[in-house]
Scaffold this active site. Structure first.
Site, PDB file in Angstrom:
ATOM      1  N   LYS A  52       0.978  -1.013  -0.085  1.00 48.30           N
ATOM      2  CA  LYS A  52      -0.152   0.120  -0.342  1.00 48.30           C
ATOM      3  C   LYS A  52       1.358   1.167   0.167  1.00 48.30           C
ATOM      4  CE  LYS A  52      -3.428  -2.940   2.159  1.00 48.30           C
ATOM      5  NZ  LYS A  52      -4.302  -3.485   3.323  1.00 48.30           N
ATOM      6  N   GLN A  96      -5.095  -1.435   9.066  1.00 50.22           N
ATOM      7  CA  GLN A  96      -4.127  -2.674   8.927  1.00 50.22           C
ATOM      8  C   GLN A  96      -5.314  -3.957   9.477  1.00 50.22           C
ATOM      9  OE1 GLN A  96      -3.117  -3.468   5.490  1.00 50.22           O
ATOM     10  NE2 GLN A  96      -4.325  -5.748   5.889  1.00 50.22           N
ATOM     11  N   ASP A 119     -11.286   2.948   3.252  1.00 46.09           N
ATOM     12  CA  ASP A 119     -11.692   0.724   3.277  1.00 46.09           C
ATOM     13  C   ASP A 119     -13.069   0.654   2.540  1.00 46.09           C
ATOM     14  OD1 ASP A 119      -8.887  -0.841   3.084  1.00 46.09           O
ATOM     15  OD2 ASP A 119      -8.845  -0.632   5.387  1.00 46.09           O
TER      16      ASP A 119
END
Ligand code: NAD
Length: 284
Positions: A52, A96, A119
């Site tokens: 990322k 995460q 997300d």
């Protein structure tokens, strides 16, 4: 022989489009920033986080890394998220997953401001997807829609069978296909007659988390097959939820593993991040 849907090439195209856009925004003095939080040092998570950061660097998005020790408390993590929510220089926040067992994932998902939830996991964004309002959509399903559209595959009116009903793939994917006017059936671990249902699909999407489970017996000739799964087989090679060698001769188009759905997830995360920045008006 099926057309191979090249996720690597399509994701590159998206990243290049974003790079151009970010360049223009920078020229106006607007910089995009993603905060990436990792708690503990799970090796798989470290790889994902590293990828990322790499994508951010390529596009020109600033990434701020918060690498917290395993013993970080839930309170400390929530407090960091609150600071990032308030920070007008941060446009996207990503924590995460999975988190260590002592931290409740739900609490963390709920704490991220929906405007910075790149997300697309916050209940407000999930709700927006259900009722067709604007909001961030989970990156993997959003990437699959891009793959289909950019490969010239029509969705409207098609019979779509989604295998899997997870919050991050199956459910949002089914809703997105519905939004695109497909007729959608959602199957899961307790579905009866799975093979028969799959054989009715014009577009079959597998996200079950079991290696090569979807064999040729599940696939009607001419079906578009999208494989979300990622596993390592006995030879330590990457494979998906679909038995590619059996599916490919039957399908009209198919995503490979690796190089299909996988690369799209990060590209869509980057897209959401740029979107979050454009939505925020105060920060320059
Ligand atoms: P999950 O384990 O949360 O959900 C699996 C779903 O499959 C469940 O809803 C379950 O009911 C269903 N299922 C399990 N066994 C089944 C069976 N035999 N028949 C029918 N349905 C069955 O998994 P997930 O998070 O949705 O991920 C699925 C797969 O996709 C995993 O392999 C994961 O690694 C991969 N994944 C890839 C990406 C990517 O970027 N490519 C992103 C997320 C997940």
């Amino acid at each position: 022989m099926a057309k191979i849907i090249d996720g690597k090439q399509i994701s590159q195209q998206i990243k290049d489009e974003l790079k151009e856009e970010v360049k223009k925004l920078k020229a106006e003095g607007r910089n995009c920033c993603l905060a990436v939080i990792q708690v503990g040092n799970d090796p798989a998570s470290s790889v994902y986080v590293g990828n990322k950061k790499k994508a951010c660097a390529y596009i020109g998005i600033e990434s701020r890394a918060y690498e917290l020790p395993e013993e970080t408390t839930e309170e400390e993590l929530l407090s960091l998220i609150e600071d990032l929510n308030q920070d007008s220089g941060v446009h996207g926040i990503l924590c995460q997953l999975p988190l260590p067992a002592h931290i409740r994932e739900e609490k963390v998902i709920d704490a991220i401001s929906p405007e910075k939830d790149v997300d697309g996991f916050h209940p407000q964004n999930v709700g927006a997807l259900v009722i067709g309002r604007k909001g961030f959509v989970s990156c993997t399903p959003a990437g699959i829609i891009e793959l289909l559209k950019r490969s010239g595959i029509e969705i409207e009116g098609k019979r779509c069978v989604m295998i899997g009903r997870s919050n991050i793939v199956g459910k949002p994917m089914a809703l997105l296909m519905l939004r695109e006017n497909a007729t959608v059936t959602v199957c899961h671990s307790r579905t009866r007659n799975l093979k028969e249902i799959c054989k009715e699909a014009d577009i079959l999407i597998a996200a079950i988390g079991k290696p090569q489970q979807i064999t040729g017996e599940y696939i009607k000739e001419g079906t578009v097959v999208i494989d979300v799964g990622i596993h390592r087989n006995a030879d330590n090679k990457l494979c998906g939820d679909v038995a590619f060698a059996e599916a490919e001769p039957l399908a009209s188009a198919i995503t490979p593993v690796p190089g299909g759905v996988g690369p799209m997830t990060i590209a869509m995360l980057m897209k959401n991040c740029v979107e979050a920045m454009k939505n925020g008006s105060a920060d320059k």
